[in-house]
Scaffold this active site. Structure first.
Site, PDB file in Angstrom:
ATOM      1  N   HIS A 275      -7.426  -5.456  -0.855  1.00 13.58           N
ATOM      2  CA  HIS A 275      -6.274  -4.632  -0.522  1.00 13.58           C
ATOM      3  C   HIS A 275      -5.476  -5.137   0.682  1.00 13.58           C
ATOM      4  CE1 HIS A 275      -3.811  -1.074  -0.542  1.00 13.58           C
ATOM      5  NE2 HIS A 275      -4.078  -0.838   0.721  1.00 13.58           N
TER       6      HIS A 275
ATOM      7  N   SER B  21       0.819  -1.213   0.000  1.00 13.45           N
ATOM      8  CA  SER B  21       0.000   0.000   0.000  1.00 13.45           C
ATOM      9  C   SER B  21       0.859   1.274   0.000  1.00 13.45           C
ATOM     10  CB  SER B  21      -0.952  -0.033   1.201  1.00 13.45           C
ATOM     11  OG  SER B  21      -1.907   0.994   1.123  1.00 13.45           O
ATOM     12  N   MET B  22       0.689   2.145   1.013  1.00 14.72           N
ATOM     13  CA  MET B  22       1.480   3.368   1.088  1.00 14.72           C
ATOM     14  C   MET B  22       2.959   3.075   1.247  1.00 14.72           C
ATOM     15  SD  MET B  22       0.894   6.694   3.556  1.00 14.72           S
ATOM     16  CE  MET B  22       2.179   6.599   4.806  1.00 14.72           C
TER      17      MET B  22
ATOM     18  N   ASP C  18      -8.672  -2.894  -5.996  1.00 16.41           N
ATOM     19  CA  ASP C  18      -8.610  -3.932  -4.959  1.00 16.41           C
ATOM     20  C   ASP C  18      -9.510  -3.611  -3.768  1.00 16.41           C
ATOM     21  OD1 ASP C  18      -7.288  -1.984  -3.462  1.00 16.41           O
ATOM     22  OD2 ASP C  18      -5.331  -2.939  -3.548  1.00 16.41           O
TER      23      ASP C  18
END
Length: 410
Positions: A389, A183-184, A358
């Site tokens: 996700h 993710s991030m 996602d």
């Protein structure tokens, strides 16, 4: 004969382990445990207590969210903790604080980690079963996910990451390290590779970069989080395994979300979305090029100042010039644009238009990495249909794909 078979198997396993690329995990938004204490403090008050995701957040929610909020200094474009609060990230270099998101009431060693809120536990366990050692050949670099890359840099995070990678390289037989982000963690790692270390350093220490569900251009539902608010479970599903939040929490959480630098960083980028309409109200429509007007009409003009302060981080999404394996989920309903009625911004959207992704990161955002095919020597991408996700880092097909990469040294 049985003894000989065992010895041979041990030798083969040992040779296999010696050929594995060490793994460093860089978690995503809300994927690192945070602990807090009063500032100043004295006596027992100086004990670090679990904040994210801790008992304070579950049972004294308003107080905990206030502690999580940041204070923005517009003159210096810097962020600080709320006055009277000190916050630290726990578990740098280990894995237990990213394996589970539930923090203990007070900070403790991994021996006493509360096994609630599975995040990377399945992932780490999978590779531990294949010869990796926690704290040696598989480690993690958690960070203060309230911040974007610029503030992490100023606070020394990237110097610590660089030192950790060099230590892993040395302690694992001078084997290059594979960076696995989620993710991030993707853009956090990209900033490191493009702005902190040299190409010579990367050639020496980095074997591969595997961004999983990378939020290169954020996620469009971060717009909803800023405008009208989201439930905690909509920001990260793992939180529902830890706390049962009251239904009226959305607006209180919105107040905190608006102060976080990372939330501005994860807004959809104009370079990706162009003039696509992302928000519609009775007054007008807004694209990613209209954030100044959007924040003004939200009644939060400071939000645009925060956004412009970080809008150039990772601008252009330059290829990191290390072998990249970009893995992401598809074919999960993912919020793309939002339609509000007269209650904007204090009511939820009357209609949400969904697209591919996602469930959190839109496909357009995840596939920003595809441009790197033309910008560097080695690049591989792979999509995983139906991979949500958070669950993607626990999905067997994804774990097997990562295993193929890190064992290709053998």
């Amino acid at each position: 004969m049985a003894v000989l078979t065992f010895v041979i198997a041990a030798i083969v396993l040992g040779a296999h382990v010696e050929a594995l690329s060490p793994i460093l995990i860089v978690p995503g938004l809300m994927g690192s445990q945070l602990f807090s204490r009063p500032n100043p403090c004295s006596g027992y008050n100086c004990v670090w207590k679990g904040l994210w995701i801790g008992t304070d957040l579950c049972f004294s929610t308003a107080r905990a969210l206030d502690k999580l909020s940041l204070e923005y200094n517009e003159a210096t474009n810097t962020y600080g903790n709320k006055t009277g609060t000190e916050i630290k990230v726990s578990g740098f270099g280990g894995t237990c604080k990213v394996e589970y998101l539930a923090s203990n009431p007070v900070e403790t060693s991994c021996t006493w980690q509360l096994p609630v809120g599975n995040y990377f536990h399945t992932f780490v366990g999978y590779f531990a079963d294949r010869g990796y050692q926690r704290g040696k050949s598989i480690r993690a670099a958690p960070y203060d996910w309230r911040l974007a890359a610029d503030q992490l840099y100023l606070r020394g995070y990237y110097n610590n990451v660089k030192s950790l990678i060099e230590e892993m390289y040395t302690s694992n037989g001078r084997r290059k390290v594979t960076l696995v982000s989620h993710s991030m963690g993707g853009p956090v790692t990209l900033f490191f590779l493009n702005n902190v270390v040299t190409q010579q350093w990367k050639n020496t220490y980095i074997y591969a970069f595997i961004p999983i569900a990378p939020a290169w251009s954020g996620g469009n539902k971060m717009l909803q989080a800023q405008i009208s608010g989201l439930k905690p479970s909509e920001l990260t599903p793992a939180v529902q395994d830890v706390c049962n939040f009251p239904p009226d929490l959305v607006f209180r959480l919105r107040t905190t979300v608006r102060t976080l630098e990372s939330m501005s960083w994860l807004l959809p980028k104009p370079s990706v979305w162009g003039n696509t309409v992302l928000v519609t109200t009775p007054k007008r429509s807004y694209t990613a090029n209209d954030y100044q007007a959007l924040f003004q009409d939200m009644g939060y003009p400071q939000g645009f100042k925060m956004y412009t302060g970080i809008s150039l981080i990772n601008a252009g999404f330059t290829a990191p010039k290390v072998p990249v394996y970009c893995f992401y989920g598809t074919n999960v309903q993912t919020a793309e644009s939002f339609v509000y009625n007269q209650g904007f911004p204090d009511s939820q959207p009357t209609r949400i238009v969904y697209g591919n992704g996602d469930g959190t990161v839109n496909l357009k955002s995840a596939e920003v990495c595809l441009k790197w095919k033309k910008e560097q020597t080695y690049f591989v991408s792979k999509s995983f249909s139906g991979a949500e996700h958070l669950a993607i880092v626990q999905t067997t097909a994804v774990l097997q794909a990562v295993e193929v990469v890190v064992t290709s040294l053998a």
